[in-house]
Design an enzyme around this catalytic site. Structure first.
Site, PDB file in Angstrom:
ATOM      1  N   ASP A   1       6.478  -6.966 -34.679  1.00  0.00           N
ATOM      2  CA  ASP A   1       6.988  -5.988 -33.711  1.00  0.00           C
ATOM      3  C   ASP A   1       5.884  -5.051 -33.236  1.00  0.00           C
ATOM      4  O   ASP A   1       5.857  -4.666 -32.082  1.00  0.00           O
ATOM      5  CB  ASP A   1       8.126  -5.164 -34.338  1.00  0.00           C
TER       6      ASP A   1
ATOM      7  N   ARG B   1       6.215 -17.693 -33.196  1.00  0.00           N
ATOM      8  CA  ARG B   1       6.525 -16.425 -33.867  1.00  0.00           C
ATOM      9  C   ARG B   1       7.470 -15.561 -33.042  1.00  0.00           C
ATOM     10  O   ARG B   1       8.070 -14.613 -33.542  1.00  0.00           O
ATOM     11  CB  ARG B   1       5.236 -15.652 -34.156  1.00  0.00           C
TER      12      ARG B   1
ATOM     13  N   PRO C   1     -11.187 -22.253 -19.674  1.00  0.00           N
ATOM     14  CA  PRO C   1     -11.865 -20.956 -19.512  1.00  0.00           C
ATOM     15  C   PRO C   1     -11.693 -20.379 -18.106  1.00  0.00           C
ATOM     16  O   PRO C   1     -11.922 -19.211 -17.863  1.00  0.00           O
ATOM     17  CB  PRO C   1     -13.335 -21.285 -19.778  1.00  0.00           C
TER      18      PRO C   1
ATOM     19  N   GLU D   1     -15.708 -32.967 -19.714  1.00  0.00           N
ATOM     20  CA  GLU D   1     -16.027 -31.777 -18.915  1.00  0.00           C
ATOM     21  C   GLU D   1     -14.807 -31.273 -18.155  1.00  0.00           C
ATOM     22  O   GLU D   1     -14.918 -30.416 -17.289  1.00  0.00           O
ATOM     23  CB  GLU D   1     -17.157 -32.109 -17.933  1.00  0.00           C
TER      24      GLU D   1
HETATM   25  C1  9WO Z   1     -16.188 -26.502 -19.795  1.00  0.00           C
HETATM   26  C2  9WO Z   1     -17.175 -25.570 -19.395  1.00  0.00           C
HETATM   27  C3  9WO Z   1     -18.543 -25.492 -19.631  1.00  0.00           C
HETATM   28  C4  9WO Z   1     -19.243 -24.393 -19.108  1.00  0.00           C
HETATM   29  C5  9WO Z   1     -18.584 -23.412 -18.365  1.00  0.00           C
HETATM   30  C6  9WO Z   1     -17.206 -23.498 -18.138  1.00  0.00           C
HETATM   31  C7  9WO Z   1     -16.530 -24.592 -18.650  1.00  0.00           C
HETATM   32  N1  9WO Z   1     -15.220 -24.880 -18.562  1.00  0.00           N
HETATM   33  C8  9WO Z   1     -15.026 -26.028 -19.246  1.00  0.00           C
HETATM   34  C9  9WO Z   1     -13.679 -26.601 -19.352  1.00  0.00           C
HETATM   35  O1  9WO Z   1     -12.732 -26.106 -18.755  1.00  0.00           O
HETATM   36  N2  9WO Z   1     -13.552 -27.699 -20.151  1.00  0.00           N
HETATM   37  C10 9WO Z   1     -12.277 -28.378 -20.308  1.00  0.00           C
HETATM   38  C11 9WO Z   1     -11.336 -27.906 -21.361  1.00  0.00           C
HETATM   39  C12 9WO Z   1     -12.519 -29.737 -20.812  1.00  0.00           C
HETATM   40  C13 9WO Z   1     -13.412 -29.673 -21.955  1.00  0.00           C
HETATM   41  C14 9WO Z   1     -12.878 -28.755 -23.049  1.00  0.00           C
HETATM   42  N3  9WO Z   1     -12.087 -27.685 -22.547  1.00  0.00           N
HETATM   43  C15 9WO Z   1     -12.103 -26.412 -22.904  1.00  0.00           C
HETATM   44  C16 9WO Z   1     -10.994 -25.582 -22.857  1.00  0.00           C
HETATM   45  N4  9WO Z   1     -13.181 -25.749 -23.329  1.00  0.00           N
HETATM   46  N5  9WO Z   1     -12.791 -24.459 -23.573  1.00  0.00           N
HETATM   47  C17 9WO Z   1     -11.487 -24.353 -23.306  1.00  0.00           C
HETATM   48  C18 9WO Z   1     -10.736 -23.128 -23.430  1.00  0.00           C
HETATM   49  C19 9WO Z   1      -9.344 -23.125 -23.248  1.00  0.00           C
HETATM   50  C20 9WO Z   1      -8.670 -21.913 -23.340  1.00  0.00           C
HETATM   51  N6  9WO Z   1      -9.324 -20.759 -23.630  1.00  0.00           N
HETATM   52  C21 9WO Z   1     -10.670 -20.779 -23.794  1.00  0.00           C
HETATM   53  C22 9WO Z   1     -11.399 -21.947 -23.712  1.00  0.00           C
END
Ligand code: 9WO
Length: 249
Positions: A168, A153, A88, A115
Site C-alpha cells: 500500500d 501483486r 528502451p 536487435e
Molecule cells: C537495443 C538497443 C541497443 C542500443 C540502444 C537502444 C537499444 N534498444 C534495443 C532494443 O530495443 N532491443 C530489443 C529488446 C531487442 C533486443 C533486446 N531488447 C531489450 C529490451 N533490451 N532492453 C530492453 C528493455 C526493455 C524494457 N526496459 C528496459 C530495457
C-alpha cells in the site's frame, strides 16, 4: 488476470510462476500465464526466427512472418488485450500504468531479442511500448517478468494481509519506511525505540512519517503527484525540521 507472452524463451518466462507471490497466485487461478514461441509459427525447415537488417549493420532482427503469425494466434485467444512491447524506446513504466493494466484484466507482452523487431510490425501491432529504465538488457523477457510480478501483486487476493500493507505504501505513491529485525543492537546501532514499545498507533505514525521523509529526501518529485492531508504535511514538516537540525550539527 490473463497474461500472454510472445517469447523465444518460454522456459525463462515460465520461471516467474514457479516461486513466491506469483507462484501462489497462479496456483489460486488468480493469474493465467500463456507463452507463445514464434519458432512454433515458422514455415521453413530450419525454423528460422531471425532475419538480416536492411541497410546492413551488426546483428539480426526478429523475422517478421513468425512474429506476425504468433501475434495473430494470441489475438484469437485474447482479442481485447493490449499488446505491449518491452523496449528502451518505450514510456517509463509507473505503478499507475500497472494498476490500469491489471484493472483491464489482460495484457500481451511481446519480448524482443537480437536487435529488435521490424518498425512496421511495431506500427501495425504494438499498442504500447514500456521501458523499465534507460538501459539495454539481452531481451524483453526479464522486463516482462518484472511486469508480471509487479502486476500480480496488484491482483486482489494475491497478497497476504501483511504483504498488501507494505504494498500500500508504494501504491500511495510513497517510498517504503525502513524495517528492522533482530538483534536489538547491531554493531552499536539500536532499533528505533518507538518500534520496541509496542504502541501500534505510534508505530504506524512513525512508519508513515519515515515513508514521507524518505520520499522527500530521495525522490522529492514523487511528492508532486500526491496531495498530502494536514496530518501528513505536519508529519513531513516535523521530519524535515529534524533532518535540518541534525544536518547543522
Ligand atoms: C537495443 C538497443 C541497443 C542500443 C540502444 C537502444 C537499444 N534498444 C534495443 C532494443 O530495443 N532491443 C530489443 C529488446 C531487442 C533486443 C533486446 N531488447 C531489450 C529490451 N533490451 N532492453 C530492453 C528493455 C526493455 C524494457 N526496459 C528496459 C530495457
Amino acid at each position: 488476470m490473463r497474461i500472454d507472452v510472445i517469447t523465444l524463451f518460454p522456459e525463462l518466462v515460465e520461471q516467474v510462476i514457479a516461486y513466491g507471490v506469483v507462484g501462489r497466485a497462479a496456483e489460486q487461478n488468480l493469474l493465467e500465464l500463456h507463452c507463445w514461441n514464434p519458432r512454433d509459427f515458422t514455415r521453413d525447415r530450419h525454423r528460422t526466427v531471425d532475419d538480416r537488417p536492411y541497410g546492413g549493420g551488426p546483428g539480426m532482427l526478429m523475422k517478421v512472418q513468425p512474429l506476425e503469425h504468433a501475434i495473430a494466434a494470441v489475438r484469437q485467444q485474447n482479442p481485447g488485450a493490449s499488446l505491449v512491447y518491452l523496449s528502451p524506446q518505450g514510456q517509463l513504466l509507473k505503478q499507475q500504468k500497472l494498476e490500469r493494466q491489471v484493472a483491464s484484466g489482460s495484457v500481451i507482452f511481446l519480448c524482443g531479442r537480437y536487435e529488435g523487431i521490424d518498425e512496421r510490425l511495431i506500427q501495425r501491432e504494438v499498442d504500447e511500448e514500456w521501458s523499465l529504465g534507460d538501459y539495454v538488457i539481452s531481451g524483453g523477457e526479464l522486463a516482462a517478468m518484472v511486469c508480471i510480478d509487479a502486476m500480480t501483486r496488484l491482483i486482489p487476493g494475491a497478497l497476504g494481509h501483511d504483504e498488501s500493507a507494505q504494498q500500500d505504501s508504494f501504491s500511495a505513491g510513497l517510498l517504503d519506511c525502513p524495517h528492522y529485525t533482530r538483534p536489538e543492537e547491531y554493531r552499536g546501532d539500536r532499533v528505533p525505540e518507538v518500534l520496541m514499545n509496542g504502541n501500534h498507533r505510534d508505530i504506524e505514525t512513525w512508519r508513515e512519517q519515515q515513508a514521507l521523509g524518505r520520499t522527500w529526501q530521495r525522490r522529492p518529485e514523487l511528492l508532486d503527484n500526491i496531495r498530502l492531508d494536514a496530518r501528513q504535511q505536519a508529519l513531513l514538516d516535523e521530519y524535515i525540521a529534524e533532518f535540518e537540525k541534525t544536518r547543522k550539527r
